[in-house]
Motif scaffolding. Structure first.
Motif, PDB file in Angstrom:
ATOM      1  N   ILE A   1      42.651  47.699 -13.592  1.00  0.00           N
ATOM      2  CA  ILE A   1      41.793  46.625 -14.098  1.00  0.00           C
ATOM      3  C   ILE A   1      40.342  47.040 -13.901  1.00  0.00           C
ATOM      4  CG2 ILE A   1      43.406  44.702 -13.882  1.00  0.00           C
ATOM      5  CD1 ILE A   1      42.262  44.094 -11.148  1.00  0.00           C
TER       6      ILE A   1
ATOM      7  N   HIS B   1      35.248  42.461 -15.443  1.00  0.00           N
ATOM      8  CA  HIS B   1      35.522  41.473 -16.487  1.00  0.00           C
ATOM      9  C   HIS B   1      34.213  40.958 -17.075  1.00  0.00           C
ATOM     10  CE1 HIS B   1      37.581  38.211 -18.592  1.00  0.00           C
ATOM     11  NE2 HIS B   1      36.654  37.392 -18.133  1.00  0.00           N
ATOM     12  N   LYS B   2      34.059  41.109 -18.378  1.00  0.00           N
ATOM     13  CA  LYS B   2      32.870  40.598 -19.053  1.00  0.00           C
ATOM     14  C   LYS B   2      33.092  39.146 -19.452  1.00  0.00           C
ATOM     15  CE  LYS B   2      30.248  43.189 -21.657  1.00  0.00           C
ATOM     16  NZ  LYS B   2      29.625  43.957 -22.769  1.00  0.00           N
ATOM     17  N   GLN B   3      32.206  38.271 -18.990  1.00  0.00           N
ATOM     18  CA  GLN B   3      32.285  36.854 -19.319  1.00  0.00           C
ATOM     19  C   GLN B   3      31.964  36.623 -20.800  1.00  0.00           C
ATOM     20  OE1 GLN B   3      33.554  36.133 -15.965  1.00  0.00           O
ATOM     21  NE2 GLN B   3      32.391  34.236 -16.262  1.00  0.00           N
TER      22      GLN B   3
ATOM     23  N   TYR C   1      28.615  39.757 -15.899  1.00  0.00           N
ATOM     24  CA  TYR C   1      29.687  40.099 -14.966  1.00  0.00           C
ATOM     25  C   TYR C   1      29.508  39.257 -13.710  1.00  0.00           C
ATOM     26  CZ  TYR C   1      30.081  44.186 -18.023  1.00  0.00           C
ATOM     27  OH  TYR C   1      30.219  45.008 -19.108  1.00  0.00           O
TER      28      TYR C   1
ATOM     29  N   ARG D   1      34.847  40.107 -10.254  1.00  0.00           N
ATOM     30  CA  ARG D   1      35.906  39.632 -11.149  1.00  0.00           C
ATOM     31  C   ARG D   1      36.315  40.795 -12.039  1.00  0.00           C
ATOM     32  NH1 ARG D   1      35.888  34.793 -14.634  1.00  0.00           N
ATOM     33  NH2 ARG D   1      38.007  34.480 -13.882  1.00  0.00           N
ATOM     34  N   MET D   2      37.637  41.024 -12.124  1.00  0.00           N
ATOM     35  CA  MET D   2      38.132  42.169 -12.873  1.00  0.00           C
ATOM     36  C   MET D   2      39.346  41.772 -13.698  1.00  0.00           C
ATOM     37  SD  MET D   2      37.573  45.159  -9.973  1.00  0.00           S
ATOM     38  CE  MET D   2      37.297  46.471 -11.149  1.00  0.00           C
ATOM     39  N   SER D   3      39.535  42.481 -14.784  1.00  0.00           N
ATOM     40  CA  SER D   3      40.662  42.193 -15.683  1.00  0.00           C
ATOM     41  C   SER D   3      40.941  43.439 -16.517  1.00  0.00           C
ATOM     42  CB  SER D   3      40.319  41.007 -16.599  1.00  0.00           C
ATOM     43  OG  SER D   3      39.250  41.353 -17.469  1.00  0.00           O
ATOM     44  N   SER D   4      41.922  43.325 -17.408  1.00  0.00           N
ATOM     45  CA  SER D   4      42.245  44.410 -18.337  1.00  0.00           C
ATOM     46  C   SER D   4      42.486  43.833 -19.715  1.00  0.00           C
ATOM     47  CB  SER D   4      43.493  45.163 -17.874  1.00  0.00           C
ATOM     48  OG  SER D   4      43.949  46.039 -18.899  1.00  0.00           O
TER      49      SER D   4
ATOM     50  N   ALA E   1      41.146  36.777 -15.280  1.00  0.00           N
ATOM     51  CA  ALA E   1      40.474  37.720 -14.381  1.00  0.00           C
ATOM     52  C   ALA E   1      40.686  37.312 -12.935  1.00  0.00           C
ATOM     53  CB  ALA E   1      38.980  37.757 -14.699  1.00  0.00           C
TER      54      ALA E   1
END
Length: 232
Positions: free
Chosen positions: A18, A21-23, A28, A59-62, A69
């Protein structure tokens, strides 16, 4: 994907990478906790990197995983190989100071500057010492307090990040200093006898009275300005 990377720790996607994460607004998020009230919104991954290196989570995601996230702690975030050097909090501060000057009433900008200034003064540690009471606290329980009030500083003083501010705790030291119940004279914390107190406040003052501040050498001019305002 940038320099920051972590991995899902459990569930169906355990082990999958991951990334920051872009809001929806393009920012970020860095934060000392998973609670939204603590979120610090930054504009670039470089700014995010600086706060992660100082101990904040991100905050992180893929894009390949259809899950919300997650706030990942700093010790679980990796820095991938890159030719560019690590981003330090101090390199971001001049731009942030200018942004706050242009929009001083912006809570978001002020909180962001505060986060970077606190990270710089602490040297990127998760815990640090209050300059007045000399007790150690989690970084989020400390304020990067301007010794000379920010609105009274010249531009060069605002940019004197090593000396203009000091870490003061939210357990009372920040308020006692800001409101002039104590001041620093000759490097020593002193009670302001010209301010009316109560027995409960006197107990707090006595705990720090006589302490020697560690940053007197570089910050003496700012402490002297503070004393001149309250010890007239």
């Amino acid at each position: 994907m940038g320099k920051l990377k972590a991995y899902k720790s459990r569930g169906k996607y355990q082990g999958e990478p991951i990334f920051p994460h872009k809001q929806k607004d393009g920012t970020y998020v860095a934060s000392p906790s998973r609670f939204e009230v603590d979120y610090i919104y930054v504009d670039t991954e470089e700014e995010l990197e600086a706060l992660v290196r100082s101990g904040l989570g991100a905050r992180m995601s893929s894009p390949d995983i259809k899950q919300p996230a997650s706030l990942i702690s700093a010790n679980n975030i990796e820095f991938t190989e890159s030719s560019s050097p690590p981003v330090a909090a101090k390199t971001v501060l001049p731009k942030l100071s200018e942004e706050v000057d242009l929009d001083f009433d912006s809570t978001t900008k002020s909180r962001k500057e505060q986060a970077f200034l606190r990270a710089h003064i602490s040297g990127g540690q998760l815990q640090a010492t209050c300059v007045l009471c000399e007790n150690e606290y989690p970084l989020e329980f400390l304020v990067a307090a301007h010794i000379k009030k920010r609105t009274e500083c010249s531009k060069s003083e605002k940019l004197d990040f090593d000396n203009i501010a000091a870490l003061m705790c939210k357990a009372g030291c920040d308020d006692m200093f800001e409101k002039g119940y104590v001041f620093v004279s000759g490097g020593v914390v002193k009670k302001n006898e010209k301010r009316s107190t109560t027995p409960a406040l006197d107990v707090l003052i006595r705990k720090i009275e006589g302490n020697i501040v560690a940053n007197w050498l570089g910050s003496s001019a700012y402490y002297e300005h503070h004393e001149s305002k309250f010890n007239k």
